[in-house]
Design a protein around this motif. Structure first.
Motif, mmCIF file in Angstrom:
data_model
loop_
_atom_site.group_PDB
_atom_site.id
_atom_site.type_symbol
_atom_site.label_atom_id
_atom_site.label_comp_id
_atom_site.label_asym_id
_atom_site.label_seq_id
_atom_site.Cartn_x
_atom_site.Cartn_y
_atom_site.Cartn_z
ATOM 1 N N ILE A 1 0.864 -1.180 0.000
ATOM 2 C CA ILE A 1 0.000 0.000 0.000
ATOM 3 C C ILE A 1 0.898 1.227 0.000
ATOM 4 N N ALA A 2 0.528 2.220 -0.820
ATOM 5 C CA ALA A 2 1.311 3.446 -0.913
ATOM 6 C C ALA A 2 0.377 4.628 -1.142
ATOM 7 N N ARG A 3 0.894 5.826 -0.883
ATOM 8 C CA ARG A 3 0.160 7.069 -1.144
ATOM 9 C C ARG A 3 0.856 7.788 -2.284
ATOM 10 N N VAL A 4 0.075 8.278 -3.228
ATOM 11 C CA VAL A 4 0.636 9.008 -4.363
ATOM 12 C C VAL A 4 1.053 10.399 -3.880
ATOM 13 N N CYS A 5 2.341 10.716 -4.050
ATOM 14 C CA CYS A 5 2.895 12.000 -3.595
ATOM 15 C C CYS A 5 3.146 12.968 -4.732
ATOM 16 N N GLY A 6 3.318 12.452 -5.941
ATOM 17 C CA GLY A 6 3.633 13.343 -7.046
ATOM 18 C C GLY A 6 3.734 12.585 -8.357
ATOM 19 N N THR A 7 4.177 13.298 -9.360
ATOM 20 C CA THR A 7 4.345 12.703 -10.680
ATOM 21 C C THR A 7 5.809 12.826 -11.096
ATOM 22 N N LEU B 1 4.307 7.807 -11.412
ATOM 23 C CA LEU B 1 3.933 8.452 -10.159
ATOM 24 C C LEU B 1 5.024 8.244 -9.121
ATOM 25 N N LEU B 2 5.199 9.229 -8.246
ATOM 26 C CA LEU B 2 6.051 9.082 -7.080
ATOM 27 C C LEU B 2 5.140 8.656 -5.937
ATOM 28 N N VAL B 3 5.403 7.487 -5.367
ATOM 29 C CA VAL B 3 4.555 6.970 -4.290
ATOM 30 C C VAL B 3 5.397 6.761 -3.040
ATOM 31 N N GLN B 4 4.763 6.975 -1.881
ATOM 32 C CA GLN B 4 5.420 6.709 -0.605
ATOM 33 C C GLN B 4 4.764 5.489 0.003
ATOM 34 N N LEU B 5 5.567 4.503 0.342
ATOM 35 C CA LEU B 5 5.046 3.271 0.914
ATOM 36 C C LEU B 5 4.521 3.523 2.321
ATOM 37 N N LEU B 6 3.480 2.753 2.702
ATOM 38 C CA LEU B 6 2.828 2.899 4.009
ATOM 39 C C LEU B 6 2.922 1.596 4.784
ATOM 40 N N ASN B 7 2.940 1.682 6.118
ATOM 41 C CA ASN B 7 2.949 0.471 6.929
ATOM 42 C C ASN B 7 1.515 0.002 7.194
ATOM 43 N N GLU B 8 1.369 -1.056 7.989
ATOM 44 C CA GLU B 8 0.047 -1.639 8.243
ATOM 45 C C GLU B 8 -0.888 -0.718 9.024
ATOM 46 N N LEU C 1 6.264 5.171 5.432
ATOM 47 C CA LEU C 1 7.601 4.610 5.611
ATOM 48 C C LEU C 1 8.598 5.555 4.945
ATOM 49 N N PRO C 2 9.868 5.457 5.281
ATOM 50 C CA PRO C 2 10.843 6.368 4.671
ATOM 51 C C PRO C 2 11.167 6.030 3.221
ATOM 52 N N GLU C 3 10.456 5.066 2.647
ATOM 53 C CA GLU C 3 10.742 4.629 1.287
ATOM 54 C C GLU C 3 9.803 5.262 0.271
ATOM 55 N N TYR C 4 10.375 5.675 -0.829
ATOM 56 C CA TYR C 4 9.613 6.179 -1.970
ATOM 57 C C TYR C 4 9.899 5.280 -3.162
ATOM 58 N N GLU C 5 8.998 5.277 -4.106
ATOM 59 C CA GLU C 5 9.167 4.449 -5.302
ATOM 60 C C GLU C 5 8.567 5.216 -6.476
ATOM 61 N N VAL C 6 9.175 5.061 -7.642
ATOM 62 C CA VAL C 6 8.561 5.548 -8.873
ATOM 63 C C VAL C 6 7.834 4.350 -9.461
ATOM 64 N N ALA C 7 6.543 4.513 -9.711
ATOM 65 C CA ALA C 7 5.730 3.415 -10.219
ATOM 66 C C ALA C 7 4.992 3.841 -11.472
ATOM 67 N N GLY D 1 -4.429 9.500 -8.696
ATOM 68 C CA GLY D 1 -4.125 10.910 -8.523
ATOM 69 C C GLY D 1 -3.416 11.196 -7.215
ATOM 70 N N ILE D 2 -2.973 12.426 -7.066
ATOM 71 C CA ILE D 2 -2.250 12.870 -5.877
ATOM 72 C C ILE D 2 -3.094 12.615 -4.628
ATOM 73 N N ASP D 3 -2.449 12.136 -3.568
ATOM 74 C CA ASP D 3 -3.004 11.832 -2.249
ATOM 75 C C ASP D 3 -3.875 10.581 -2.201
ATOM 76 N N GLU D 4 -4.094 9.913 -3.327
ATOM 77 C CA GLU D 4 -4.849 8.666 -3.275
ATOM 78 C C GLU D 4 -3.956 7.543 -2.750
ATOM 79 N N TRP D 5 -4.587 6.599 -2.069
ATOM 80 C CA TRP D 5 -3.891 5.392 -1.654
ATOM 81 C C TRP D 5 -4.048 4.378 -2.777
ATOM 82 N N VAL D 6 -2.975 3.663 -3.064
ATOM 83 C CA VAL D 6 -2.964 2.737 -4.189
ATOM 84 C C VAL D 6 -2.322 1.417 -3.790
ATOM 85 N N LEU D 7 -2.584 0.396 -4.608
ATOM 86 C CA LEU D 7 -1.893 -0.885 -4.494
ATOM 87 C C LEU D 7 -0.761 -0.891 -5.504
#
Length: 100
Positions: A3-9, A25-32, A37-43, A50-56
């Motif tokens: 699970i991650a939150r979309v932070c940007g493009t 998209l730039l996404v920030q991973l979330l814990n349970e 989490l301190p991890e970001y990923e380009v997906a 869209g921005i601020d949405e939670w995604v799989l």
């Protein structure tokens, strides 16, 4: 999946030919508990998140297991937009109503 939150493009005009037309998209991973989490990923995004949405996010070789994705050099793919997340009988996240 994660699970991650979309932070940007991320915009890239020069890229591998198989990635032309792919939105990133730039996404920030979330814990349970829904905490960042301190991890970001380009997906790559195939669902129109869209921005601020939670995604799989599907990561690793699983990110290439979609039709047409087998030959793309992807490590992360947004495969769903989350409507709600519950943990231990507590609602952690509910997608905002876009009509309000």
């Amino acid at each position: 999946m994660q699970i991650a939150r979309v932070c940007g493009t991320v915009v890239s005009t020069q890229k591998e030919p198989t990635l032309r037309g792919v939105k990133f998209l730039l996404v920030q991973l979330l814990n349970e508990e829904g905490q960042p989490l301190p991890e970001y990923e380009v997906a790559a995004d195939t669902v129109g998140a869209g921005i601020d949405e939670w995604v799989l996010v599907s990561r690793g070789s699983a990110a290439r297991q979609t039709p047409g994705g087998e030959s793309r050099p992807l490590d992360a793919l947004v495969i769903g937009i989350i409507d709600t997340v519950s943990f231990d009988n507590h609602l952690l996240y509910r997608k905002r109503d876009q009509d309000r």
